[in-house]
Design a protein around this motif. Sequence first.
Motif, PDB file in Angstrom:
ATOM      1  N   TYR A  66      53.578  44.928  80.951  1.00 51.74           N
ATOM      2  CA  TYR A  66      52.505  45.045  81.943  1.00 51.74           C
ATOM      3  C   TYR A  66      51.185  45.224  81.198  1.00 51.74           C
ATOM      4  N   TRP A  68      40.087  53.658  84.720  1.00 50.26           N
ATOM      5  CA  TRP A  68      40.799  53.632  85.996  1.00 50.26           C
ATOM      6  C   TRP A  68      40.578  54.939  86.731  1.00 50.26           C
ATOM      7  N   GLN A  85      34.562  40.524  80.341  1.00 46.85           N
ATOM      8  CA  GLN A  85      33.369  40.995  81.048  1.00 46.85           C
ATOM      9  C   GLN A  85      32.124  40.417  80.374  1.00 46.85           C
ATOM     10  N   ASN A 136      55.873  48.162  90.720  1.00 43.77           N
ATOM     11  CA  ASN A 136      54.582  48.042  90.046  1.00 43.77           C
ATOM     12  C   ASN A 136      53.566  47.306  90.912  1.00 43.77           C
ATOM     13  N   TRP A 167      37.910  41.306  91.338  1.00 47.23           N
ATOM     14  CA  TRP A 167      37.007  42.450  91.229  1.00 47.23           C
ATOM     15  C   TRP A 167      35.755  42.217  92.073  1.00 47.23           C
ATOM     16  N   GLY A 168      35.227  43.309  92.621  1.00 50.99           N
ATOM     17  CA  GLY A 168      33.931  43.238  93.266  1.00 50.99           C
ATOM     18  C   GLY A 168      32.830  43.313  92.223  1.00 50.99           C
ATOM     19  N   GLN A 169      31.598  43.232  92.660  1.00 54.06           N
ATOM     20  CA  GLN A 169      30.459  43.272  91.751  1.00 54.06           C
ATOM     21  C   GLN A 169      30.048  44.692  91.383  1.00 54.06           C
ATOM     22  N   TYR A 221      49.109  48.398  82.737  1.00 58.87           N
ATOM     23  CA  TYR A 221      49.245  48.836  84.125  1.00 58.87           C
ATOM     24  C   TYR A 221      50.699  49.138  84.464  1.00 58.87           C
ATOM     25  N   GLY A 222      51.468  49.493  83.428  1.00 59.13           N
ATOM     26  CA  GLY A 222      52.876  49.808  83.642  1.00 59.13           C
ATOM     27  C   GLY A 222      53.166  51.286  83.733  1.00 59.13           C
ATOM     28  N   TYR A 237      33.791  49.902  90.569  1.00 63.46           N
ATOM     29  CA  TYR A 237      34.311  48.610  91.010  1.00 63.46           C
ATOM     30  C   TYR A 237      35.557  48.818  91.869  1.00 63.46           C
ATOM     31  N   LEU A 292      41.109  41.298  80.116  1.00 68.26           N
ATOM     32  CA  LEU A 292      39.981  41.088  81.011  1.00 68.26           C
ATOM     33  C   LEU A 292      38.775  40.642  80.200  1.00 68.26           C
ATOM     34  N   LEU A 327      35.793  50.616  80.471  1.00 68.37           N
ATOM     35  CA  LEU A 327      36.349  50.728  81.812  1.00 68.37           C
ATOM     36  C   LEU A 327      37.290  51.923  81.908  1.00 68.37           C
ATOM     37  N   TYR A 347      47.746  38.163  82.393  1.00 64.70           N
ATOM     38  CA  TYR A 347      48.579  39.259  82.887  1.00 64.70           C
ATOM     39  C   TYR A 347      49.991  39.073  82.366  1.00 64.70           C
ATOM     40  N   SER A 398      51.425  55.317  84.407  1.00 65.45           N
ATOM     41  CA  SER A 398      50.281  56.111  84.832  1.00 65.45           C
ATOM     42  C   SER A 398      50.012  57.223  83.823  1.00 65.45           C
ATOM     43  N   PRO A 399      48.752  57.467  83.455  1.00 65.88           N
ATOM     44  CA  PRO A 399      47.554  56.812  83.971  1.00 65.88           C
ATOM     45  C   PRO A 399      47.366  55.414  83.387  1.00 65.88           C
ATOM     46  N   LEU A 400      46.848  54.488  84.207  1.00 66.66           N
ATOM     47  CA  LEU A 400      46.521  53.161  83.709  1.00 66.66           C
ATOM     48  C   LEU A 400      45.396  53.320  82.698  1.00 66.66           C
ATOM     49  N   ALA A 458      30.902  41.681  86.577  1.00 64.58           N
ATOM     50  CA  ALA A 458      32.138  42.436  86.743  1.00 64.58           C
ATOM     51  C   ALA A 458      33.219  41.858  85.821  1.00 64.58           C
ATOM     52  N   PRO A 459      34.220  42.631  85.523  1.00 64.64           N
ATOM     53  CA  PRO A 459      35.342  42.087  84.734  1.00 64.64           C
ATOM     54  C   PRO A 459      36.065  40.975  85.495  1.00 64.64           C
ATOM     55  N   ARG A 490      44.895  44.324  93.527  1.00 69.26           N
ATOM     56  CA  ARG A 490      46.072  44.239  92.666  1.00 69.26           C
ATOM     57  C   ARG A 490      46.936  43.045  93.065  1.00 69.26           C
ATOM     58  N   TYR A 496      38.622  43.250  77.180  1.00 67.82           N
ATOM     59  CA  TYR A 496      39.388  44.485  77.269  1.00 67.82           C
ATOM     60  C   TYR A 496      40.868  44.185  77.475  1.00 67.82           C
ATOM     61  N   ALA A 523      48.691  43.370  88.027  1.00 69.68           N
ATOM     62  CA  ALA A 523      47.387  43.371  87.357  1.00 69.68           C
ATOM     63  C   ALA A 523      46.244  43.392  88.371  1.00 69.68           C
ATOM     64  N   PHE A 524      45.041  43.592  87.837  1.00 71.81           N
ATOM     65  CA  PHE A 524      43.826  43.643  88.663  1.00 71.81           C
ATOM     66  C   PHE A 524      43.273  42.226  88.736  1.00 71.81           C
ATOM     67  N   PHE A 548      42.711  51.444  79.566  1.00 70.67           N
ATOM     68  CA  PHE A 548      42.038  50.280  79.010  1.00 70.67           C
ATOM     69  C   PHE A 548      41.769  50.519  77.527  1.00 70.67           C
ATOM     70  N   LEU A 567      39.964  38.866  85.358  1.00 70.39           N
ATOM     71  CA  LEU A 567      41.297  38.823  84.758  1.00 70.39           C
ATOM     72  C   LEU A 567      41.522  37.487  84.068  1.00 70.39           C
ATOM     73  N   GLN A 583      44.382  45.985  78.893  1.00 76.22           N
ATOM     74  CA  GLN A 583      44.694  47.033  79.857  1.00 76.22           C
ATOM     75  C   GLN A 583      46.198  47.083  80.075  1.00 76.22           C
TER      76      GLN A 583
END
Lengths: 108, 124
Positions: free
Chosen positions: A33, B47, A39, B107, B114-116, A92-93, B95, A37, B45, A50, A95-97, A44-45, B99, A88, B110-111, A99, A47, A90
């Motif tokens: 996971y 989370w 940026q 699970n 994204w918004g601005q 996401y597998g 942001y 990303l 970044l 994945y 917690s905490p996620l 904004a970032p 997901r 970046y 991934a993300f 970067f 993806l 990251q």
Amino acid sequence: EIVLTQSPGTLSLSPGERATLSCRASQSVTSAYLGWLQQKPGQAPRLLIYGASSRATGIPDRFSGSGSGTDFTLTISRLEPEDLAVYYCQQYGSSPLTFGGGTKVEIK
Amino acid sequence: EVQLLESGGGLIQPGGSLRLSCAASGFAFSAYAMSWVRQAPGKGLEWVSTISGSGGMTYSADSMKGRFTISRDNSKNTLYLQMISLSAEDTAVFYCAKRQESCDGGNCGAFDSWGQGTLVAVSS
């Protein structure tokens, strides 16, 4: 907490060159996971990758991801001027996620 | 086309409260988990929090538990972040991100959009 360490901090290359970005995890990333990303300045970032190696929708095939466990790589096969950005990783597998600190790609 | 539009940011005094919103469109909102991610000026970044598609499960970074609360209204296709006891260290662009999965059975993925972002500036 899984700490992600990216290297190098900055990469300066010419258009057409190959960029290799590294992401090392402090412990194994669950089921790959792992994402990458992009940026761009003032944006904004977005993806790119994945599941360690799957390209997201609309991402050019010059971007590829590889790796497993604790070592992952993002490769940009032929740099283009619009690839100027911070990249970046990251996870996401677990917690905490978390970067990575990012790799800045500069275009000569 | 997925669209995420954050709002609610601004200048707030230390100790104050703020509620951020994220209006979503272009996808089946209730079928996907949503997250908040923040970025301090010139930094990386971080989370903040995640909520499942149904809203039944939430996850937050330890440093923000008790101060930040994520919620969603699936009838309005809107995600929220309620923030209290803000300090200068909370100054950041916030942001919202969609997901890949609902998160209700495993699970969240991934993300993938994204918004601005919306800027929260905490200062006296």
